[in-house]
Motif scaffolding. Structure first.
Motif, PDB file in Angstrom:
ATOM      1  N   TYR A  53       0.933  -1.352  -0.027  1.00 38.29           N
ATOM      2  CA  TYR A  53      -0.118  -0.008   0.140  1.00 38.29           C
ATOM      3  C   TYR A  53       0.853   1.437  -0.074  1.00 38.29           C
ATOM      4  CZ  TYR A  53       1.122  -0.023   5.173  1.00 38.29           C
ATOM      5  OH  TYR A  53       1.793  -0.167   6.355  1.00 38.29           O
ATOM      6  N   GLU A  54       0.349   2.441  -0.369  1.00 43.63           N
ATOM      7  CA  GLU A  54       0.853   3.792  -0.410  1.00 43.63           C
ATOM      8  C   GLU A  54      -0.494   4.447  -0.140  1.00 43.63           C
ATOM      9  OE1 GLU A  54       3.686   3.124  -4.374  1.00 43.63           O
ATOM     10  OE2 GLU A  54       2.897   5.039  -3.986  1.00 43.63           O
ATOM     11  N   VAL A  55      -0.443   4.776   1.202  1.00 42.67           N
ATOM     12  CA  VAL A  55      -1.754   5.625   1.464  1.00 42.67           C
ATOM     13  C   VAL A  55      -1.069   6.802   2.648  1.00 42.67           C
ATOM     14  CG1 VAL A  55      -3.907   5.398   3.253  1.00 42.67           C
ATOM     15  CG2 VAL A  55      -3.314   3.667   1.397  1.00 42.67           C
ATOM     16  N   ARG A  74      -3.777   4.305   8.904  1.00 36.98           N
ATOM     17  CA  ARG A  74      -4.201   3.874  10.382  1.00 36.98           C
ATOM     18  C   ARG A  74      -4.380   2.237  10.741  1.00 36.98           C
ATOM     19  NH1 ARG A  74      -5.991   5.789  14.971  1.00 36.98           N
ATOM     20  NH2 ARG A  74      -7.994   4.989  16.056  1.00 36.98           N
ATOM     21  N   SER A  75      -4.810   1.512   9.562  1.00 37.04           N
ATOM     22  CA  SER A  75      -4.912   0.232   9.952  1.00 37.04           C
ATOM     23  C   SER A  75      -5.032  -0.671   8.253  1.00 37.04           C
ATOM     24  CB  SER A  75      -6.207  -0.282  10.714  1.00 37.04           C
ATOM     25  OG  SER A  75      -7.353   0.309  10.174  1.00 37.04           O
ATOM     26  N   LEU A  76      -4.651  -1.855   8.593  1.00 36.48           N
ATOM     27  CA  LEU A  76      -4.754  -2.744   7.245  1.00 36.48           C
ATOM     28  C   LEU A  76      -5.912  -3.729   7.598  1.00 36.48           C
ATOM     29  CD1 LEU A  76      -2.338  -3.801   4.657  1.00 36.48           C
ATOM     30  CD2 LEU A  76      -3.832  -5.484   5.614  1.00 36.48           C
ATOM     31  N   ARG A 129      -6.867   7.952   7.522  1.00 40.36           N
ATOM     32  CA  ARG A 129      -7.513   8.941   8.273  1.00 40.36           C
ATOM     33  C   ARG A 129      -7.122  10.371   7.866  1.00 40.36           C
ATOM     34  NH1 ARG A 129     -10.787   8.183  12.924  1.00 40.36           N
ATOM     35  NH2 ARG A 129     -11.432   5.968  12.685  1.00 40.36           N
ATOM     36  N   THR A 130      -7.879  11.203   7.811  1.00 39.51           N
ATOM     37  CA  THR A 130      -7.518  12.723   7.278  1.00 39.51           C
ATOM     38  C   THR A 130      -8.598  13.751   8.088  1.00 39.51           C
ATOM     39  OG1 THR A 130      -6.760  12.127   5.149  1.00 39.51           O
ATOM     40  CG2 THR A 130      -7.036  14.273   5.528  1.00 39.51           C
ATOM     41  N   SER A 131      -7.917  14.614   8.797  1.00 38.95           N
ATOM     42  CA  SER A 131      -8.644  15.602   9.329  1.00 38.95           C
ATOM     43  C   SER A 131     -10.018  15.076  10.119  1.00 38.95           C
ATOM     44  CB  SER A 131      -9.131  16.515   8.407  1.00 38.95           C
ATOM     45  OG  SER A 131      -7.896  17.205   7.805  1.00 38.95           O
ATOM     46  N   GLY A 132      -9.954  13.945  10.998  1.00 37.84           N
ATOM     47  CA  GLY A 132     -11.090  13.543  11.708  1.00 37.84           C
ATOM     48  C   GLY A 132     -12.102  12.493  10.909  1.00 37.84           C
TER      49      GLY A 132
END
Lengths: 113, 113
Positions: free
Chosen positions: B25-27, B31-33, B94-97
């Protein structure tokens, strides 16, 4: 355990009509639900993130005016495919859950004739 | 652009064999997989991984995450015909909540008797 339901499980409609798909979390509150589309033998493609009480966040390339999402309560999100065309035929799956686990609905197979 | 890639795309083995499925992955803001098994309908949850190097195990299935090299593997030992399915890898970003899940292409596993 947590259960997510979808209705209908299968729908056939004529080209040009609109179809509404419901996604319900049965024993938990879901402030966020996700809508996916899956083509035959392909992976899940995230269409949009449905947020309770606010506008959905659509992924790039997904037409928000065609795929209307309404998350009116903490247990219900709806996806309306407006003016459906044969190319909209697909398997639509919703999911909801917590940061720990996502629960998927059983999916809705839409066929547009 | 966030990306999750699985390999191989498909795999045919005989009962009793051991298989290893890969997910890279490239994310942004990982946060989790998560690993899912999909048979005829919606995916079912297998594992969630958040920490590197800690193996999660459930019966004949196990999985591990490497956050430095950005990949995870899913192992299935002593395969059975009932293991035939598509195995999906998804990454939670996860981005900005807000958060969303990006799915890989899936690995289609067929186990022959």
């Amino acid at each position: 355990g947590a259960v997510v339901s979808q209705h209908p499980s299968r729908v056939i409609c004529k080209s040009g009509t609109s179809v509404k798909i419901e996604c319900r979390s049965l024993d938990f509150q879901a402030t966020t639900m996700f809508w996916y589309r899956q083509f035959p033998k392909k992976s899940l493609m995230l269409m949009a993130t449905s947020n309770e009480g606010s506008k959905a966040t659509y992924e790039q390339g997904v037409e928000k005016d065609k795929f209307l999402i309404n998350h009116a309560s903490l247990t219900l999100s709806t996806l309306t495919v407006t003016s459906a065309h044969p190319e909209d035929s697909s398997f639509y799956i919703c999911s909801a859950g917590s940061a720990y686990e996502q629960y998927f609905g059983p999916g809705t197979r839409l066929t547009v004739t | 652009e966030d990306k999750v890639v699985q390999s191989p795309l498909s795999l045919v083995v005989h009962e009793g064999d051991t298989v290893t499925l890969n997910c890279s992955y490239e994310v942004t803001n990982f946060r989790s997989l998560l690993w899912y098994k999909q048979e005829k309908k919606a995916p079912t949850f297998l594992f969630m991984l958040t920490s590197s190097g800690i193996e999660k195990k459930s019966g004949r299935l196990s999985s591990i995450l490497d956050k430095k090299e950005l990949f995870s593997i899913l192992n299935i030992t002593a395969t059975q015909t009932g293991d035939s399915a598509v195995y999906l890898c998804a990454v939670e970003a996860r981005t900005s909540g807000t958060y969303k899940y990006i799915f890989g292409t899936g690995t289609r596993l067929k186990v022959l008797a």
